[in-house]
Motif scaffolding. Structure first.
Motif, short mmCIF file in Angstrom:
data_model
loop_
_atom_site.label_atom_id
_atom_site.label_comp_id
_atom_site.label_asym_id
_atom_site.label_seq_id
_atom_site.Cartn_x
_atom_site.Cartn_y
_atom_site.Cartn_z
N LEU A 42 41.49 44.21 44.75
CA LEU A 42 41.68 43.71 46.10
C LEU A 42 42.89 44.35 46.75
O LEU A 42 43.92 44.58 46.11
CB LEU A 42 41.90 42.19 46.08
N GLU A 43 42.77 44.61 48.05
CA GLU A 43 43.93 44.99 48.85
C GLU A 43 44.81 43.76 49.08
O GLU A 43 44.38 42.62 48.85
CB GLU A 43 43.48 45.57 50.20
N PRO A 44 46.06 43.96 49.53
CA PRO A 44 46.94 42.80 49.74
C PRO A 44 46.37 41.74 50.68
O PRO A 44 46.68 40.56 50.54
CB PRO A 44 48.20 43.44 50.33
N ASP A 45 45.51 42.15 51.62
CA ASP A 45 44.93 41.17 52.55
C ASP A 45 43.64 40.55 52.02
O ASP A 45 42.99 39.76 52.72
CB ASP A 45 44.68 41.82 53.91
N GLY A 46 43.24 40.90 50.79
CA GLY A 46 42.04 40.34 50.19
C GLY A 46 40.79 41.19 50.34
O GLY A 46 39.73 40.83 49.81
N THR A 47 40.87 42.32 51.04
CA THR A 47 39.72 43.22 51.17
C THR A 47 39.34 43.77 49.80
O THR A 47 40.21 44.21 49.04
CB THR A 47 40.03 44.38 52.12
N VAL A 48 38.05 43.76 49.48
CA VAL A 48 37.59 44.27 48.19
C VAL A 48 37.55 45.79 48.22
O VAL A 48 36.88 46.39 49.07
CB VAL A 48 36.18 43.72 47.85
N VAL A 49 38.27 46.42 47.29
CA VAL A 49 38.23 47.88 47.14
C VAL A 49 37.00 48.25 46.33
O VAL A 49 36.23 49.14 46.71
CB VAL A 49 39.51 48.40 46.45
N TRP A 50 36.82 47.62 45.19
CA TRP A 50 35.60 47.77 44.40
C TRP A 50 35.43 46.56 43.49
O TRP A 50 36.37 45.82 43.24
CB TRP A 50 35.55 49.06 43.60
N GLN A 51 34.21 46.39 43.02
CA GLN A 51 33.88 45.32 42.08
C GLN A 51 32.95 45.91 41.03
O GLN A 51 31.94 46.53 41.36
CB GLN A 51 33.22 44.15 42.81
N VAL A 52 33.32 45.73 39.76
CA VAL A 52 32.59 46.33 38.65
C VAL A 52 32.02 45.23 37.76
O VAL A 52 32.75 44.34 37.32
CB VAL A 52 33.52 47.24 37.81
N ALA A 53 30.73 45.27 37.50
CA ALA A 53 30.11 44.33 36.57
C ALA A 53 30.39 44.80 35.14
O ALA A 53 30.20 45.97 34.81
CB ALA A 53 28.60 44.26 36.81
N ALA A 54 30.87 43.89 34.29
CA ALA A 54 31.19 44.23 32.91
C ALA A 54 31.30 42.96 32.08
O ALA A 54 31.63 41.90 32.62
CB ALA A 54 32.50 45.01 32.83
#
Length: 328
Positions: A42-54
Motif C-alpha cells: 500500500l501507498e501511504p494514502d492506502g492506494t494498492v500498489v499490488w496484491q499477490v495471492a499466496a
C-alpha cells in the motif's frame, strides 16, 4: 496510533477477509499479510500498489539486500505447503522473497527460498530429544487414500529476521544470517544465506513455543535476541533477551506486578529506539511499553470485543510494532 491509544490513520486492504500483520516501510509504504490469502503493498494514502495471492503464514519482513532503496526492496515472507508425510497431510514452511518493484517472487540467486521440508532432518537434530510426534507413521491413516483428511502443522514458522554476519561467520564464508522461529518444536535457528545451513540454534532447554524473535546487536558484534517466550506448556509467558553465543538469558520480564504475562499463542516483543520494550500480549488484546527495569510506561487495551463461550473478551492483537511513518 499514539502510545495513548489515539488513532492517527486507518488503512483498508481490499478483497481480504483479515489482515494479520502490517509493516511500515521507509518511505511511507505499508506491506501487509493476510494468512492463506496473500500480500498487499500500500501507498501511504492506502492506494494498492499490488496484491499477490499466496499461501502466507505469519511473517513478512524486509530482506537486507545491499544497495536496496525504497521501491526496490525484497520482502521475506513465510509460506506453507502441504505434503503427504508418513500417512498424513502435513504442512511445512518456506521462506520466499517478493520483489517490491514487481510483486513477483525473485529469481535473484543470492536469495533462494528456504524450506523446512528440505531441511527437516537438520532441524530435528537441532531440537534433539524425542522425535516429533508427526514423524511417526499415522496409525489411523485411511487405507483408501493412504492419509487422513486433516492437515497437520509440523514446524509452524512464525518469525523471520536478519543479521549481518559476526566475525566468525565471515571467516566461515557466510555473509548473512536469517533467524527463523519454529514454534511447534520450540526452536530458534540461525540459517546461512544463501547456503541454507544451520549456523546455530536455541531449543527446548531455553524456550517453550516462542514467537517472532528480533535481533539485537551485541556489544562485541555478536547476536542477541528479544523473544516472546509463550510458555504454552508451562502455563505462563515471559519476554526474554538471549545471548546467542552463550545461550544465556540476560534479561526477563514476566508481566507487571500482580498480573502475570500470559498469551498461550501469538505474542511479540520489540526493543524500541530509546531502549524501552514494546510487548504485545496477543491473546489478552493488550500491549505495554516497559523500561529495562520492568516498569510500565503505558498500557493499551483493545477496545474491540468478541463473544466467546465464556463471555465477551477483548479481540486479540497479533502484533503491535513501533512504526516510523512519514507524516501525511
Amino acid at each position: 496510533m499514539s502510545p495513548g491509544g489515539r488513532s492517527h490513520r486507518t488503512l483498508h486492504v481490499p478483497d481480504h477477509g483479515q489482515v494479520e500483520f502490517a509493516r511500515s516501510l521507509e518511505g511511507g509504504r505499508f506491506v501487509t499479510l493476510s494468512v492463506d490469502e496473500g500480500v498487499t503493498l500500500l501507498e501511504p494514502d492506502g492506494t494498492v500498489v499490488w496484491q499477490v495471492a499466496a499461501p502466507c503464514h505469519h511473517e513478512i519482513t524486509v530482506a537486507p539486500r545491499p544497495g536496496d532503496e525504497p521501491g526496490g526492496r525484497l520482502f521475506a515472507v513465510a509460506l506453507h505447503h502441504a505434503y503427504d508425510f508418513r500417512g498424513r497431510r502435513v504442512r511445512f514452511d518456506e521462506v520466499a522473497y517478493l520483489e517490491e518493484a514487481t510483486g513477483r517472487f525473485t529469481e535473484d540467486p543470492a536469495w533462494p527460498s528456504w524450506s523446512t521440508w528440505e531441511h527437516r532432518e537438520a532441524l530435528e537434530r537441532a531440537v534433539g530429544g524425542d522425535p516429533h510426534p508427526l514423524s511417526k507413521p499415522a496409525a489411523h491413516a485411511s487405507e483408501a487414500s493412504g492419509r487422513t483428511e486433516a492437515t497437520y502443522d509440523y514446524f509452524h514458522l512464525n518469525g523471520i529476521d536478519f543479521a549481518r554476519s559476526t566475525a566468525a561467520e565471515e571467516e566461515a564464508g557466510s555473509g548473512m544470517t536469517m533467524v527463523v522461529c519454529l514454534r511447534n518444536v520450540s526452536l530458534i535457528a540461525g540459517v546461512s544465506v544463501p547456503g541454507g545451513g544451520l549456523e546455530w540454534s536455541l531449543g527446548p532447554a531455553l524456550l517453550d513455543w516462542p514467537h517472532a524473535p528480533s535481533i539485537l546487536a551485541g556489544p562485541s558484534g555478536g547476536h542477541r535476541l528479544m523473544v516472546f517466550d509463550n510458555g504454552t506448556h508451562r502455563g505462563w509467558s515471559r519476554v526474554i533477551e538471549i545471548d546467542v553465543d552463550d545461550r544465556a538469558i540476560l534479561w526477563e520480564w514476566r508481566g507487571p506486578a500482580g498480573r502475570p504475562l500470559w498469551s498461550r499463542v501469538r505474542g511479540f516483543a520489540e526493543r524500541l529506539a530509546g531502549g524501552n520494550v514494546l510487548v504485545t500480549e496477543s491473546e489478552e488484546g493488550r500491549a505495554y511499553e516497559i523500561d529495562v527495569a520492568g516498569n510500565v510506561i503505558w498500557e493499551f487495551l483493545n477496545p474491540e470485543m468478541r463473544e466467546t463461550e465464556t463471555g465477551a473478551q477483548r479481540r486479540r492483537i497479533y502484533r503491535m510494532s513501533g512504526a516510523r511513518v512519514n507524516p501525511r
